[in-house]
Design a protein around this motif. Structure first.
Motif, PDB file in Angstrom:
ATOM      1  N   THR A  57      40.045  36.710  31.648  1.00 28.45           N
ATOM      2  CA  THR A  57      41.281  35.932  31.498  1.00 28.45           C
ATOM      3  C   THR A  57      42.357  36.364  32.483  1.00 28.45           C
ATOM      4  O   THR A  57      43.141  35.542  32.980  1.00 28.45           O
ATOM      5  N   ALA A  58      42.392  37.649  32.782  1.00 27.04           N
ATOM      6  CA  ALA A  58      43.422  38.159  33.706  1.00 27.04           C
ATOM      7  C   ALA A  58      43.382  37.444  35.054  1.00 27.04           C
ATOM      8  O   ALA A  58      44.409  37.373  35.748  1.00 27.04           O
ATOM      9  N   TYR A  59      42.224  36.892  35.423  1.00 24.39           N
ATOM     10  CA  TYR A  59      42.099  36.236  36.732  1.00 24.39           C
ATOM     11  C   TYR A  59      41.924  34.718  36.638  1.00 24.39           C
ATOM     12  O   TYR A  59      42.486  33.985  37.451  1.00 24.39           O
ATOM     13  N   VAL A  60      41.195  34.234  35.648  1.00 24.68           N
ATOM     14  CA  VAL A  60      40.982  32.780  35.576  1.00 24.68           C
ATOM     15  C   VAL A  60      42.272  32.038  35.235  1.00 24.68           C
ATOM     16  O   VAL A  60      42.442  30.875  35.613  1.00 24.68           O
ATOM     17  N   LYS A  61      43.193  32.705  34.558  1.00 17.37           N
ATOM     18  CA  LYS A  61      44.457  32.037  34.238  1.00 17.37           C
ATOM     19  C   LYS A  61      45.246  31.717  35.502  1.00 17.37           C
ATOM     20  O   LYS A  61      46.098  30.818  35.507  1.00 17.37           O
ATOM     21  N   ASP A  62      44.946  32.448  36.578  1.00 19.13           N
ATOM     22  CA  ASP A  62      45.580  32.189  37.880  1.00 19.13           C
ATOM     23  C   ASP A  62      44.667  31.409  38.816  1.00 19.13           C
ATOM     24  O   ASP A  62      44.938  31.296  40.016  1.00 19.13           O
ATOM     25  N   GLY A  63      43.560  30.899  38.260  1.00 18.67           N
ATOM     26  CA  GLY A  63      42.661  30.072  39.062  1.00 18.67           C
ATOM     27  C   GLY A  63      41.721  30.842  39.969  1.00 18.67           C
ATOM     28  O   GLY A  63      41.134  30.260  40.891  1.00 18.67           O
TER      29      GLY A  63
END
Length: 311
Positions: free
Chosen positions: A79-85
């Motif tokens: 989530t730490a990275y996918v939330k920023d695409g």
């Protein structure tokens, strides 16, 4: 587009230095240590020395245990990275040895409910320790060369069976008891002066291919084996793993450098997450070479030939 995140679980044995150098995000596993309970895995010797850790492990192996990152921990890391695409390639320790891939798969499914456009690829390394770590480093080098997300994923899937192990383990009791070794009864325990030589198999574990008598004979067999199986050694980065066998690893390193002239040879520790299941006495090189045969018949024949030549 090569702006993607590379992740790996703690089974890759990449030191903090290599994590930084190759920009790899590590998802911690869990260790159960005597007197400390459940603690995060670590890849630096801060609170305990390598020697003390392996000495305690040898005395009381049943007091030590490991567990992979759980689903919630994978979800948090993704989530730490996918939330920023950000796309993610997550490489896990061999599914034959751990449930890490299963937890990562469940986490990915959960993430896609909240972030349906998330781009997460999971790769089962079918390897462990520095052999797995070397695969992660290759992925990072391809990314730095400008290879795309898809190209790196394809490389890993198509070439994982080219990542070899060439070394010995003085005491097979740890890997046999933990289910990390095929056909354990044939090679169980410690035999004075005998060096069991192992290679990765198609099932994501290690198979012992033969037994050399003494370190001198084992080095000779291993160098011949590497020569017969490696490809383009002058272009390679080679890892040497050791669990309290640093002097032997230094000898092996120089032999490999003198014979094959690779770009670099690094001696890597086996940290507790893998070390608890491997135990003291591992000394092995990891490199990229010819595809490993499904039944290891080719590799076994080579080892048997080279052992016979040394008699």
């Amino acid at each position: 587009m090569n702006d993607f995140i590379l992740m790996a679980d703690a089974g890759c044995d990449l030191s903090a230095e290599f994590q930084k150098k190759y920009d790899v995000k590590i998802i911690d596993g869990h260790l159960v240590l005597p007197g400390k309970g459940d603690v995060p895995s670590f890849m630096e010797w801060k609170d305990v020395t390598r020697e003390d850790f392996y000495a305690d492990l040898k005395k009381n192996p049943s007091d030590f245990a490991t567990a992979p990152p759980n689903t919630a921990e994978y979800e948090k890391a993704f989530t730490a990275y996918v939330k920023d695409g950000k796309p993610i390639i997550c490489i896990t320790i061999s599914s034959a040895m751990s449930g890490s891939l299963d937890f990562a798969t469940t986490a990915r499914k959960n993430i896609l409910v909240q972030y349906p456009d998330a781009k997460i690829r999971l790769v089962d390394s079918m390897r462990y320790g520095p052999g797995f770590g070397l695969m992660v480093v290759h992925a990072a080098m391809l990314r730095s060369e400008g290879k795309s997300f898809e190209e790196v994923c394809d490389y890993l899937e198509q070439n994982k069976n080219r990542f070899h192990q060439a070394g010995w383990l003085d005491d097979l009791s740890f890997v046999a008891k933990k289910g990390r070794l095929t056909h354990p009864k044939a090679f169980f325990g410690t035999l004075a002066g005998i060096k069991p030589i192992g290679e990765f198999d198609s099932g994501g574990m290690t198979t012992v291919l033969g037994k050399a008598k003494g370190a001198k004979a084992a080095y000779a067999v291993l160098l011949k084996y590497i020569e017969a199986t490696i490809e383009n050694p002058e272009d390679q980065v080679i890892f040497i793993a050791q669990s309290c066998r640093y002097p032997q690893a230094e000898v092996y390193k120089k032999m490999i450098e003198d014979k094959f002239h690779p770009k670099a040879v690094y001696i890597n520790d086996v940290y507790p997450f893998c070390g608890i299941n491997v135990g003291p006495g591992l000394m092995a090189a990891y490199y990229v070479g010819k595809p490993i045969s499904d039944d290891l018949s080719t590799e076994r024949a080579l080892i048997e030939q080279f052992i016979s030549e040394g008699k």
